[in-house]
Design an enzyme around this catalytic site. Structure first.
Site, short mmCIF file in Angstrom:
data_model
loop_
_atom_site.label_atom_id
_atom_site.label_comp_id
_atom_site.label_asym_id
_atom_site.label_seq_id
_atom_site.Cartn_x
_atom_site.Cartn_y
_atom_site.Cartn_z
N CYS A 145 43.18 7.21 49.39
CA CYS A 145 42.24 8.50 48.90
C CYS A 145 40.78 8.24 49.08
CB CYS A 145 42.53 8.83 47.31
SG CYS A 145 44.27 9.23 47.07
N CYS A 196 15.31 44.83 41.10
CA CYS A 196 16.18 45.28 42.23
C CYS A 196 16.82 44.32 43.07
CB CYS A 196 15.14 46.11 43.13
SG CYS A 196 14.15 44.85 44.08
N CYS A 237 15.37 41.05 44.45
CA CYS A 237 15.17 40.10 43.14
C CYS A 237 16.31 39.31 43.05
CB CYS A 237 14.88 40.69 41.77
SG CYS A 237 13.35 41.84 41.63
N ASP A 259 59.45 37.04 43.37
CA ASP A 259 60.45 35.97 42.75
C ASP A 259 61.20 36.68 41.53
OD1 ASP A 259 61.32 33.33 41.98
OD2 ASP A 259 60.43 33.72 40.03
#
Length: 803
Positions: A20, A84, A87, A496
């Protein structure tokens, strides 16, 4: 934690072997911007050296794409001082530029930011400092407002804004009256100056303070536009009031624009007030959900005594008494009594559900008539209600794909508008001769005032907030904005069978007992009670309340059935083949009956003992009442419906025929479902997958739109982008219609926001003057700018009443 030379330690999860670690190391080494890296398996961490903070975020994404994970903190914080969309872009940009920040998403509509960061590399204080450095703030820890909820902060801000707006309007009225009707009065300019100054100093002060903060960091937002326009108008008017001879000596009239400055501020404050009011309504779904939990509960002690305590003092395992009409405080299991419970606020289903002993109850639901006691199983953030609130809040804070374009536009909007305003002013000054300066000044002011980045910033998030909230009220939990935007494009849906089309809970529908001896039912009940098979559970539920009998030598034979001994007699329960293998021949009439049950997709359980057949029972997983209608609605809307099941061809065919499904595939393994999703995607289809089990999770993850049934597994719900709390398939067409309505609203909002600016800015610059002599008054421009934001939010709120 961060080390010298921009070395970053990234804590790893699920990296449990050298193999890993090797995979992660190779993945990191390929990332552009990573100059050196190593993975330390023993310490479960990766150490990288990078020259750019964005490289850290890219590294985390790469590790997750490889199937591993990184330990991060993900929280939502209220953001202060945003006015706004520009910002919001500024706050998001500064956060993403910090070392250790994996992602940051600012929602201007809800004034909040979701930040994911690596705790050892950065912390809340550092992030708050970064945001404060550009003139905004986030609430993280100790401070005057830290203990307040976002709703309380919003309420306090609204009240302050309301007070400012009121006084601004009150003081603007006399200025306008003097300017319009008494402009020839000797002291008119002086009095307008005196009355206007308090408006500029108090209600209008925030525009100038915020624009100065932006200028210090070489940035600009809506406050910059307002401060420039009103500031120039005010200062020019003050100059003309103090030195009128400057223009008169040059043969020009003196003009003052005090009324324009104060009216612009008043209209913009009024627009922000209406906008805040409307924005508060977009989050009403969250408020409703949060109000579902009661503040106090009645605890029952071991002696049977009762005591009322705050809900936050409830512990797992406490016994709670619920009286008629009371709300259930936490999730739990009924231990005494029974009652009907209204779960409509969670599931959207109006019919109360009977709750008996050992059945689950959920926080936020209402006890109807009976009284019962239940054991607290999940409390606090672990309850279903708390999880729903978190999911809805996260979804409302997420960004739809179209928002990326809006963010790019908002990021350059203000600088572009300032350039246009300067060009318009210069053009008037150079081309208009005698009145060029005053007309150029008016054009400059009007362009700055009419431009509205707020409407752009509110167009998408307000619609998403209302759409997600509307879904939650209907029992449809939407995990992110992307799935809400994409659902309307679905043209193929995979269902399903078990638990999605069917109830997912087998029940006994038929039974034939050859011997009427009541003890035989007791024996079968006690044998099946030892089995963990779902079919055994159906028999136990059917034969409930039987006397306990101790059986011995119990054995479960996989794929066949069970056997046990009682009083030296061997008893068998299982398939017909299992009975035949044990040399027990069923009656021909019973065999024919079993065959007829098979043709109805019913499973038989044959019960035998002492070498004789004793009974046969038919078990089926009934189709949900709403499934046929839901499938018909989906198909009539042009969506192809596919059913996948692990059952046999005969069972699949019967269920497909009963529900009207044309495409079905039997005997499908879990990995086969994911492959089927990929097959449809290769055919160019936008695929939705609906399932309820762990075996559906891979297919759910692969589909563009994934839908989990609320009564299914937690893993399926974690993977899926949408969850149907009631597991009612009719909610799927509703979700698709909600997606269509939300996307339509977003498009309407964006069209209005863009068209408003595309038309308004040229008109404000004076483009119509050569044609018909029309010039836009700056005060009218201020009103139009304020109303543009309000109209966008109001249009989003229409979604709340969409059927």
């Amino acid at each position: 934690m961060e080390t010298s030379g921009n070395d970053i330690i990234i804590p790893l999860e699920n990296v449990d072997s050298e193999h890993c670690a090797l995979i992660v190391g190779k993945g990191i080494a390929k990332i552009r911007g990573v100059t050196s890296s190593r993975v330390e398996l023993n310490n479960k961490q990766a150490i990288i050296r990078a020259g750019d903070p964005q490289t850290v975020a890219e590294t985390v994404t790469t590790i997750r794409d490889l199937g591993y994970d990184v330990s991060t903190v993900k929280k939502t914080y209220p953001v202060l001082e945003m006015t706004c969309a520009s910002c919001a872009v500024s706050v998001e940009s500064i956060l993403k530029a910090q070392w250790g920040v994996v992602d940051a998403r600012v929602n201007f509509a809800s004034a909040s930011v979701v930040i994911e960061f690596i705790p050892g590399v950065t912390n809340e204080e550092a992030l708050q400092h970064a945001v404060r450095s550009i003139g905004y703030d986030i609430l993280t820890g100790p401070g005057p407002e830290a203990g307040l909820s976002a709703e309380t902060i919003q309420k306090n801000n609204f009240n302050r804004l309301k007070k400012k707006t009121y006084w601004s309007l009150v003081l603007s009225v006399p200025v306008v009256i003097i300017g319009m009707f008494f402009s020839d009065w000797k002291y008119s300019n002086v009095w307008m100056w005196i009355i206007s100054t308090p408006v500029m100093v108090w209600p209008g002060r925030s525009f100038f303070i915020n624009s100065w903060k932006q200028a210090r960091h070489r940035s600009a937002n809506m406050d910059t536009l307002v401060a420039l326009s009103t500031g120039v108008a005010y200062l020019f008017s003050v100059f003309n009031t103090l030195f009128p001879g400057f223009w008169l000596d040059r043969g020009l009239e003196t003009h003052v624009y005090f009324e324009a400055a104060v009216v612009i501020i008043s209209f913009i404050l009024l627009g922000k007030l209406l906008e805040e009011k409307a924005k508060g309504n977009t989050s009403s779904a969250i408020k409703k959900l949060m109000n579902l939990q009661p503040d106090v509960v009645t605890l029952v002690d071991k002696e049977g005594g009762q005591l009322q305590v705050p809900v936050d003092r409830v512990l797992t395992g406490n016994i709670i008494q619920v009286k008629p009409g009371e709300r259930i405080a936490v999730d739990g299991t009924v231990v005494q009594g029974n009652s009907y419970v209204d779960e409509s606020m969670l599931s959207g289903e109006p019919v109360p559900v009977l709750k008996k002993e050992q059945e689950k109850v959920f926080a936020g639901t209402i006890n109807m008539k009976g009284s019962f006691q239940f054991r607290a199983d999940k409390i606090g953030s672990e309850t279903r209600l708390a999880r729903i609130i978190k999911m809805v809040r996260d979804a409302q804070s997420s960004k739809a794909p179209v928002q990326k374009l809006v963010d790019r536009v908002s990021g350059i909007f203000v600088p572009v508008v300032i350039v246009i305003a300067v060009i318009a002013g210069l053009a008037w000054y150079l081309l208009d001769g005698e009145n060029g300066f005053s007309q150029g000044l008016l054009a400059f002011i009007t362009v700055l005032v009419i431009a509205c980045p707020c409407a752009l910033g509110l167009a998408t998030p307000t619609a998403i907030m209302v759409g997600v909230g509307k879904g939650a009220e209907k029992g449809i939990l939407i995990k992110d904005a992307e799935s809400l935007e994409l659902a309307k494009n679905v043209n193929a849906i995979i269902l399903d069978k078990t638990g999605t089309i069917t109830e997912g809970k087998p029940v006994v529908t038929n039974e034939i007992w050859i011997n009427a001896n009541p003890d035989l039912k007791k024996i079968l009940y006690n044998i099946e009670k030892l089995s963990e098979h779902p079919l055994a559970e159906a028999i136990v539920d059917h034969l409930k309340d039987q006397e306990h009998i101790a059986v011995s030598d119990f054995e479960s034979i996989t794929g066949k059935g069970v056997k046990a001994t009682l009083n030296d007699e061997i008893y068998l329960a299982g398939s017909k083949r299992f009975i035949l293998e044990n040399s027990i021949q069923p009656d021909p009439v019973l065999s024919a009956t079993g065959d007829s049950w098979s043709s109805e997709a019913k499973t038989q359980i044959w019960f035998a003992g002492a070498g004789k057949l004793l009974a046969v029972l038919a078990i089926t997983d009934p189709v949900k009442l709403s499934s046929k209608e839901a499938i018909s609605v989906l198909q009539s809307s042009g969506i192809e419906v596919y059913m996948l099941t692990g059952d046999s061809e005969s069972t699949a065919k019967i269920i497909a025929k009963e529900t009207g499904i044309e495409h079905y595939t039997p005997e499908v393994l879990p990995e086969g479902k994911a492959d089927f999703v990929s097959l449809l995607q290769k055919q160019g289809k936008i695929v939705a997958m609906a399932g309820d089990g762990i075996n559906d999770s891979t297919a759910l993850a692969r589909a563009e739109v994934s839908i989990a049934m609320g009564k299914g597994s937690d893993i399926a719900m974690d993977v899926a982008k949408m969850t149907i709390i009631s597991s009612d398939l009719m909610k799927i067409p509703e979700a698709i219609r909600l997606s269509g309505a939300t996307v339509k609203t977003i498009k309407q909002n964006l069209f209005w926001a863009f068209i408003y600016n595309l038309i308004g800015i040229p008109v404000a610059a004076g483009i119509l003057y050569p044609v018909n002599g029309f010039l836009l008054n700056p005060m009218i421009a201020g009103a139009a700018m304020a109303l543009s934001s309000v109209s966008v939010v109001s249009n989003s709120l229409r979604l709340k009443w969409t059927k």
